[in-house]
Scaffold this active site. Structure first.
Site, PDB file in Angstrom:
ATOM      1  N   HIS A 242       0.744  -1.826   0.106  1.00 15.24           N
ATOM      2  CA  HIS A 242      -0.460  -0.184   0.114  1.00 15.24           C
ATOM      3  C   HIS A 242       0.679   1.832  -0.257  1.00 15.24           C
ATOM      4  CE1 HIS A 242      -3.847  -2.375   1.875  1.00 15.24           C
ATOM      5  NE2 HIS A 242      -2.939  -2.175   1.643  1.00 15.24           N
TER       6      HIS A 242
HETATM    7  O1  RIB Z   1      -4.789   0.907   5.207  1.00 20.70           O
HETATM    8  C1  RIB Z   1      -3.288   0.807   4.438  1.00 20.70           C
HETATM    9  C2  RIB Z   1      -2.630   1.772   5.961  1.00 20.70           C
HETATM   10  O2  RIB Z   1      -2.577   1.343   7.168  1.00 20.70           O
HETATM   11  C3  RIB Z   1      -1.151   1.498   5.211  1.00 20.70           C
HETATM   12  O3  RIB Z   1      -0.790   2.546   5.755  1.00 20.70           O
HETATM   13  C4  RIB Z   1      -0.218   0.818   6.323  1.00 20.70           C
HETATM   14  O4  RIB Z   1       0.661   0.755   6.146  1.00 20.70           O
HETATM   15  C5  RIB Z   1      -1.595   0.970   7.633  1.00 20.70           C
HETATM   16  O5  RIB Z   1      -1.189   2.373   7.938  1.00 20.70           O
END
Ligand code: RIB
Ligand code: CA
Length: 313
Positions: A242
């Protein structure tokens, strides 16, 4: 091509670590210049995310990049960590050497404002966790928007959510912080779940990482087990990087597809808390298009860069 100055704010968890390693790689490639890093609570408590950010940068040979401590709790809601994904330590149990660098004490929001002034409007702010630090900076320094070129976030979703059916974790964890960012007038590049769930490292790519003995590949192997298992239990294979999306967007925007949209955050809903309401495909009710909602990525190119970064560190 000149290096783009960036500031990375992170709740240094497992995919944040991949993003930080990728940012260091892109710096070596001459694409980015990491002016500073700040830690925020989120995946884990601030005490852990601060140390994790310091130690990951040290692992990458860049312990001299200053890391500043930020908020230990969201603006208004209670802190709710993502330990179920990232572990209480934030790095999925991976143990890496502590950074020998001195600990910065200037608050993240003050350090960010100082750096933004130094960069005279060219600084790009990359947010990889709850947006609390950015919100505090915007509220303390009303002229900050003059000095930030844009804000690139991993957060939100035009459709769906991963913390609730309506909301992605980073926005849900501090909806008021996120709303402050979206209302700031600074252009936002929103890398939400719409694109980050395409930012998939496939099983065969995980095997390639497993087979390579660099510090980056070892950290990936030792930190991602729980996350990969959680995805598997949801019927998903591989790993979703992500947080690397906004970092790669800063360096290679052509790797992604997105469209202008009005985006604002539900801050009062019970079942809709943290929903990023994206006004992109209706008849534009918000009247502003304050964000680019990213909804596509060249996955093969994305994973090539991630693997190169993990191998290079
Ligand atoms: O939903 C994904 C996000 O939430 C990413 O930034 C992960 O590190 C968590 O912080
Ligand atoms: Ca994160």
């Amino acid at each position: 091509m000149s290096k783009k100055p960036v500031w990375i704010d992170t709740d240094a968890g497992v995919d944040d670590a991949v993003a930080l390693l990728t940012a260091v790689y892109l710096e070596r490639e001459g694409l980015l210049e990491i002016r500073g890093v700040s830690a925020v609570c989120g995946n884990a408590k601030l005490e852990r995310t601060f140390e994790n950010a310091r130690n990951v940068l040290c692992l990458a040979g860049r312990e001299e990049i200053p890391v500043f401590p930020g908020a230990g709790k969201p603006l208004l809601v209670e802190l709710s960590t993502a330990a179920y994904v990232h572990g209480e330590d934030g790095l999925g149990g991976a143990v890496i050497p502590p950074s020998p660098a001195g600990r910065e004490s200037m608050p993240a929001w003050d350090a960010l404002y100082r750096s933004a002034r130094e960069c005279a409007g060219e600084l790009e702010l990359i947010l990889l966790g709850p947006e609390t630090n950015a919100a505090i900076a915007l509220r303390k320094y009303p002229d900050l928007p003059k000095y930030l070129k844009r804000i690139l976030i991993m957060g939100g979703a035009e459709v769906g959510g991963n913390k609730t059916p309506a909301a992605e974790y980073n926005i849900w964890a501090d909806p008021h912080g996120a709303q402050t960012v979206f209302k700031s007038g600074i252009p936002v590049i929103m890398c939400g779940l719409d694109v980050t769930m395409q930012a998939q490292l496939l099983p065969e790519e995980l095997q390639e990482i497993e087979s390579y003995d660099s510090r980056g590949c070892r950290l990936f192997k030792e930190s991602t087990g729980s996350a990969i298992e959680l995805y598997r239990q949801s019927g998903l294979e591989g790993f979703f990087a992500h947080d690397a999306c906004p970092v790669l967007y800063a360096a290679y925007p052509e790797m992604f597809q997105g469209e202008p949209s009005g985006v604002f955050v539900e801050t009062r809903g019970s079942i809709t808390r943290g929903k990023t309401v994206c006004d992109r495909i209706t008849d534009i009710k918000f009247g502003v298009r304050n964000a680019i909602v990213v909804h596509g990525v060249d996955r093969d190119w994305f994973s090539r860069v991630i693997l190169a970064a993990l191998k290079a560190v």
